[in-house]
Design a protein around this motif. Structure first.
Motif, PDB file in Angstrom:
ATOM      1  N   PHE A   1       6.596  20.859 -38.917  1.00 28.85           N
ATOM      2  CA  PHE A   1       6.695  21.120 -40.351  1.00 28.85           C
ATOM      3  C   PHE A   1       6.593  19.824 -41.148  1.00 28.85           C
ATOM      4  N   PHE A   2       7.290  18.779 -40.682  1.00 29.45           N
ATOM      5  CA  PHE A   2       7.258  17.491 -41.367  1.00 29.45           C
ATOM      6  C   PHE A   2       5.852  16.892 -41.322  1.00 29.45           C
ATOM      7  N   GLY A   3       5.187  16.993 -40.191  1.00 32.94           N
ATOM      8  CA  GLY A   3       3.819  16.492 -40.071  1.00 32.94           C
ATOM      9  C   GLY A   3       2.867  17.207 -41.003  1.00 32.94           C
ATOM     10  N   ILE A   4       3.026  18.514 -41.129  1.00 33.70           N
ATOM     11  CA  ILE A   4       2.178  19.286 -42.049  1.00 33.70           C
ATOM     12  C   ILE A   4       2.445  18.861 -43.489  1.00 33.70           C
ATOM     13  N   LEU A   5       3.719  18.662 -43.827  1.00 33.83           N
ATOM     14  CA  LEU A   5       4.030  18.190 -45.177  1.00 33.83           C
ATOM     15  C   LEU A   5       3.438  16.801 -45.431  1.00 33.83           C
ATOM     16  N   MET A   6       3.480  15.933 -44.418  1.00 34.62           N
ATOM     17  CA  MET A   6       2.856  14.613 -44.570  1.00 34.62           C
ATOM     18  C   MET A   6       1.357  14.734 -44.750  1.00 34.62           C
ATOM     19  N   LEU A   7       0.747  15.619 -43.999  1.00 33.97           N
ATOM     20  CA  LEU A   7      -0.698  15.798 -44.060  1.00 33.97           C
ATOM     21  C   LEU A   7      -1.134  16.297 -45.433  1.00 33.97           C
TER      22      LEU A   7
ATOM     23  N   GLY B   1       0.660  15.825 -48.165  1.00 37.94           N
ATOM     24  CA  GLY B   1       1.194  14.942 -49.200  1.00 37.94           C
ATOM     25  C   GLY B   1       2.361  15.540 -49.958  1.00 37.94           C
ATOM     26  N   LYS B   2       3.110  16.422 -49.330  1.00 32.55           N
ATOM     27  CA  LYS B   2       4.228  17.113 -49.982  1.00 32.55           C
ATOM     28  C   LYS B   2       5.572  16.801 -49.337  1.00 32.55           C
ATOM     29  N   VAL B   3       5.738  15.613 -48.786  1.00 30.90           N
ATOM     30  CA  VAL B   3       6.995  15.240 -48.130  1.00 30.90           C
ATOM     31  C   VAL B   3       8.144  15.257 -49.124  1.00 30.90           C
ATOM     32  N   HIS B   4       7.864  14.911 -50.357  1.00 27.85           N
ATOM     33  CA  HIS B   4       8.924  14.889 -51.370  1.00 27.85           C
ATOM     34  C   HIS B   4       9.553  16.262 -51.560  1.00 27.85           C
ATOM     35  N   LEU B   5       8.794  17.335 -51.295  1.00 26.34           N
ATOM     36  CA  LEU B   5       9.356  18.686 -51.398  1.00 26.34           C
ATOM     37  C   LEU B   5      10.480  18.903 -50.391  1.00 26.34           C
ATOM     38  N   LEU B   6      10.313  18.378 -49.186  1.00 29.82           N
ATOM     39  CA  LEU B   6      11.335  18.533 -48.151  1.00 29.82           C
ATOM     40  C   LEU B   6      12.633  17.858 -48.573  1.00 29.82           C
ATOM     41  N   PHE B   7      12.523  16.611 -49.010  1.00 35.50           N
ATOM     42  CA  PHE B   7      13.727  15.865 -49.364  1.00 35.50           C
ATOM     43  C   PHE B   7      14.388  16.422 -50.618  1.00 35.50           C
ATOM     44  N   SER B   8      13.605  16.802 -51.610  1.00 37.08           N
ATOM     45  CA  SER B   8      14.214  17.365 -52.817  1.00 37.08           C
ATOM     46  C   SER B   8      14.841  18.724 -52.532  1.00 37.08           C
ATOM     47  N   THR B   9      14.241  19.499 -51.631  1.00 32.51           N
ATOM     48  CA  THR B   9      14.822  20.792 -51.253  1.00 32.51           C
ATOM     49  C   THR B   9      16.126  20.589 -50.493  1.00 32.51           C
ATOM     50  N   LEU B  10      16.151  19.634 -49.570  1.00 29.30           N
ATOM     51  CA  LEU B  10      17.388  19.359 -48.827  1.00 29.30           C
ATOM     52  C   LEU B  10      18.501  18.891 -49.751  1.00 29.30           C
ATOM     53  N   ILE B  11      18.178  18.057 -50.711  1.00 38.13           N
ATOM     54  CA  ILE B  11      19.180  17.600 -51.678  1.00 38.13           C
ATOM     55  C   ILE B  11      19.677  18.771 -52.521  1.00 38.13           C
TER      56      ILE B  11
END
Length: 136
Positions: free
Chosen positions: A66-72, A74-84
């Motif tokens: 999932f993290f690799g797909i988000l990196m691919l 360009g949406k990694v910030h969505l993961l961190f903002s969602t976790l916060i």
């Protein structure tokens, strides 16, 4: 694999991941390099999912995919903002809910524990009195 080598591997992976994310935010990871790094993370996660013997390793592998797909994408910030956001929601819920009242089983457990300690003290007191009465 020993515990130390596992920690070393995880620490190295986290350092590498942090550098990649930092370089991505600074604009250095673009094009082929970004694709290769994302692909490597997806491949690593997929291999963990397929070869895992425990559910924890499968979950970790799925997270890596999932993290690799988000990196691919360009949406990694969505993961961190969602976790916060989820963390803040959970904290607010816990503050509003407060501590629940103890259940009947918990109360009876603590009462039994207290009673045992009192009875034990009574037995020790009787034993001391018995020893004192036996002394000449």
């Amino acid at each position: 694999m020993s515990e130390r080598s596992g920690k070393l591997l995880l620490g190295t992976a986290l350092l590498f991941l942090g550098v990649v994310i930092l370089l991505g935010h600074l604009g250095f990871v673009k094009g082929v390099l970004g694709f290769l790094i994302s692909g490597a993370i997806i491949f690593w996660g997929g291999s963990k999912v397929l070869a895992a013997k425990s559910s924890g390793a499968r979950i970790w592998g799925a997270f890596l995919v999932f993290f690799g797909i988000l990196m691919l994408t360009g949406k990694v910030h969505l993961l961190f903002s969602t976790l916060i956001a989820v963390g803040i929601l959970y904290l607010g819920y816990r503050l509003i809910r407060g501590n629940p009242e103890p259940s009947a089983e918990e109360v009876s457990y603590y009462e039994r524990k207290w009673a045992r300690s009192v009875l034990k003290e009574d037995i020790l007191d009787r034993w001391e009195d018995d020893l004192q009465s036996r002394r000449p």
